[in-house]
Write a protein that holds these residues in place. Structure first.
Motif, mmCIF file in Angstrom:
data_model
loop_
_atom_site.group_PDB
_atom_site.id
_atom_site.type_symbol
_atom_site.label_atom_id
_atom_site.label_comp_id
_atom_site.label_asym_id
_atom_site.label_seq_id
_atom_site.Cartn_x
_atom_site.Cartn_y
_atom_site.Cartn_z
ATOM 1 N N PRO A 66 21.572 42.355 -7.298
ATOM 2 C CA PRO A 66 21.741 43.450 -8.255
ATOM 3 C C PRO A 66 20.865 44.833 -8.100
ATOM 4 N N MET A 67 19.771 44.570 -7.591
ATOM 5 C CA MET A 67 18.827 45.809 -7.260
ATOM 6 C C MET A 67 19.389 46.606 -6.340
ATOM 7 N N VAL A 68 20.147 46.066 -5.097
ATOM 8 C CA VAL A 68 20.555 46.897 -4.187
ATOM 9 C C VAL A 68 21.749 47.474 -4.714
ATOM 10 N N GLU A 69 22.482 46.945 -5.323
ATOM 11 C CA GLU A 69 23.782 47.606 -5.868
ATOM 12 C C GLU A 69 23.404 48.880 -6.890
ATOM 13 N N ARG A 70 22.141 48.459 -7.421
ATOM 14 C CA ARG A 70 21.739 49.582 -8.459
ATOM 15 C C ARG A 70 21.180 50.806 -7.396
ATOM 16 N N SER A 71 20.694 50.361 -6.321
ATOM 17 C CA SER A 71 20.154 51.594 -5.619
ATOM 18 C C SER A 71 21.479 52.476 -5.021
ATOM 19 N N ILE A 72 22.512 51.593 -4.525
ATOM 20 C CA ILE A 72 23.670 52.223 -4.192
ATOM 21 C C ILE A 72 24.440 53.080 -5.153
ATOM 22 N N ALA A 73 24.342 52.668 -6.374
ATOM 23 C CA ALA A 73 24.852 53.326 -7.507
ATOM 24 C C ALA A 73 24.103 54.717 -7.763
ATOM 25 N N TRP A 74 22.802 54.710 -7.739
ATOM 26 C CA TRP A 74 21.940 55.894 -7.997
ATOM 27 C C TRP A 74 22.364 56.890 -6.822
ATOM 28 N N LEU A 75 22.537 56.247 -5.525
ATOM 29 C CA LEU A 75 22.587 57.108 -4.294
ATOM 30 C C LEU A 75 23.952 57.895 -4.267
ATOM 31 N N THR A 76 25.117 57.008 -4.826
ATOM 32 C CA THR A 76 26.434 57.765 -4.757
ATOM 33 C C THR A 76 26.867 58.300 -6.019
ATOM 34 N N ARG A 77 25.854 58.289 -7.041
ATOM 35 C CA ARG A 77 26.358 59.009 -8.393
ATOM 36 C C ARG A 77 26.449 60.292 -8.321
ATOM 37 N N GLY A 78 27.703 60.963 -8.507
ATOM 38 C CA GLY A 78 28.259 62.158 -8.171
ATOM 39 C C GLY A 78 28.107 62.652 -6.752
ATOM 40 N N ASN A 79 28.055 61.691 -6.044
ATOM 41 C CA ASN A 79 27.903 62.356 -4.398
ATOM 42 C C ASN A 79 28.979 61.380 -3.652
ATOM 43 N N ARG A 80 30.051 60.852 -4.337
ATOM 44 C CA ARG A 80 30.818 60.258 -3.346
ATOM 45 C C ARG A 80 31.557 61.245 -2.170
ATOM 46 N N LYS A 81 31.585 62.361 -2.410
ATOM 47 C CA LYS A 81 31.909 63.271 -1.305
ATOM 48 C C LYS A 81 30.804 64.084 -0.463
ATOM 49 N N VAL A 82 30.889 64.152 0.571
ATOM 50 C CA VAL A 82 29.529 64.753 1.383
ATOM 51 C C VAL A 82 29.804 66.131 1.307
ATOM 52 N N ARG A 83 28.700 67.055 1.319
ATOM 53 C CA ARG A 83 28.461 68.442 0.905
ATOM 54 C C ARG A 83 28.526 69.563 2.137
ATOM 55 N N TYR A 84 28.440 68.620 3.295
ATOM 56 C CA TYR A 84 28.606 69.497 4.856
ATOM 57 C C TYR A 84 29.717 68.954 5.758
ATOM 58 N N ARG A 85 29.586 69.669 6.645
ATOM 59 C CA ARG A 85 30.703 69.271 7.812
ATOM 60 C C ARG A 85 29.785 68.538 8.976
ATOM 61 N N GLY A 86 30.191 67.526 9.669
ATOM 62 C CA GLY A 86 29.678 66.982 10.781
ATOM 63 C C GLY A 86 28.593 66.053 10.395
ATOM 64 N N VAL A 87 28.285 65.150 11.495
ATOM 65 C CA VAL A 87 27.508 63.901 10.908
ATOM 66 C C VAL A 87 25.994 64.498 10.858
ATOM 67 N N ALA A 88 25.450 65.298 11.617
ATOM 68 C CA ALA A 88 24.037 65.876 11.648
ATOM 69 C C ALA A 88 23.505 66.150 10.301
ATOM 70 N N LYS A 89 24.333 67.331 9.801
ATOM 71 C CA LYS A 89 24.062 67.902 8.574
ATOM 72 C C LYS A 89 23.874 66.925 7.215
ATOM 73 N N ASN A 90 24.909 66.048 7.195
ATOM 74 C CA ASN A 90 25.083 65.074 6.230
ATOM 75 C C ASN A 90 24.212 64.006 6.345
ATOM 76 N N ASP A 91 23.806 63.484 7.367
ATOM 77 C CA ASP A 91 22.753 62.586 7.741
ATOM 78 C C ASP A 91 21.423 63.336 7.250
ATOM 79 N N HIS A 92 21.396 64.673 7.582
ATOM 80 C CA HIS A 92 19.937 65.182 6.947
ATOM 81 C C HIS A 92 19.789 65.070 5.400
ATOM 82 N N TRP A 93 21.154 65.327 4.903
ATOM 83 C CA TRP A 93 21.233 65.536 3.471
ATOM 84 C C TRP A 93 21.081 63.950 2.747
#
Length: 277
Positions: free
Chosen positions: A222-249
């Motif tokens: 449950p705690m791990v799933e909660r952390s994933i939910a916090w991470l993805t809330r409103g952020n299912r779509k990445v903001r940038y192009r390419g691996v490097a910038k999105n990994d930085h984000w």
């Protein structure tokens, strides 16, 4: 780029080398298929058999008692170098001493389990479900594998030695077998593939049926799933192009979530240092 996109989905017709202009739609998916001219590093993502999307895969390592993200990575969605086993091993690289590693079945490859054994970590990774070759029939766990002798015994008691490719070919033994309908629909009889880390996978499936294993997994999930939910809330779509910038984000967002979590847990500043209440 346009030539790559168009060329990866076609192939010369049978008997042609392509120089005569005779092409057809390829009957297979190109390896490392590029799907976008806007973001050439994005790939098709298969979350499940029925859920597909385009983009990248994000991976996080979480301390299950607190929900603190200890490491993260955003990678391309395909390829051996970006597989769950490879990325998970990288996320655990900084861990010292014996630890219990919990993960869902996406990380349950034999390669990753072998890595856990090599590092002395305790494997609490959920095994992927085994599916029968025919509905309601036998699964691989109904076949007894003697890894030391490289032999496989089927539910009917027939034993076959493994080939160099790791196959147990039962062939003609299936012709008059009363259990055939529950075993295979293949005309030539049953062939069972035994993969390199089969022993570890079978061991993991046996452990996963233990009530103690189940309780531990359910306790921390449950705690791990909660952390994933916090991470993805409103952020299912990445903001940038390419691996490097999105990994930085992703690293910045994980750091921000960790700070919020620490403040919730009572993080304060004493005037000279930070401390948890």
């Amino acid at each position: 780029m346009l030539a790559l996109l168009s060329g990866q989905d076609v192939e010369p017709v049978e008997g042609s080398d392509g120089t005569d202009g005779q092409w057809r739609i390829a009957r297979q998916v190109a390896s490392d298929r590029v799907i976008s001219t806007v973001d050439p590093e994005s790939r098709h993502v298969h979350k499940s058999v029925h859920r597909r999307q385009d983009g990248f895969k994000a991976h996080i390592a979480v301390e299950p008692e607190t929900g603190i993200i200890t490491d993260c990575a955003l990678r391309r969605a395909n390829g051996t170098a970006d597989s769950e086993a490879t990325v998970a091993a990288d996320l655990l690289e900084a861990e010292s001493g014996p630890v219990a590693v919990l993960a869902d079945s996406a990380y349950g490859s034999g390669q990753f389990r072998a890595h856990l054994v090599e590092r002395g970590y305790r494997d609490v990774v959920k095994p992927a479900p085994v599916r029968p070759a025919v509905p309601g029939g036998f699964t691989v766990d109904d076949f007894t594998v003697d890894h030391a002798r490289a032999q496989v015994t089927c539910p009917a008691g027939v034993t076959r030695s493994l080939t160099a490719a790791g196959n147990a070919v039962f062939g003609i033994a299936c012709a008059d077998c009363v259990l055939r309908a529950r075993c295979t629909a293949a005309i030539d009889g049953k062939t069972l593939k035994v993969r390199p880390h089969d022993a570890l996978q079978r061991q993991a499936r046996r452990r996963a049926r233990d009530p103690l294993w189940i309780n531990e997994y359910r306790q921390h999930r449950p705690m791990v799933e909660r952390s994933i939910a916090w991470l993805t809330r409103g952020n299912r779509k990445v903001r940038y192009r390419g691996v490097a910038k999105n990994d930085h984000w992703l690293h910045h967002r994980s750091a921000a979530l960790n700070l919020c979590r620490l403040l919730t847990m009572g993080l304060t500043h004493t005037g000279t240092a930070w401390a948890l209440a």
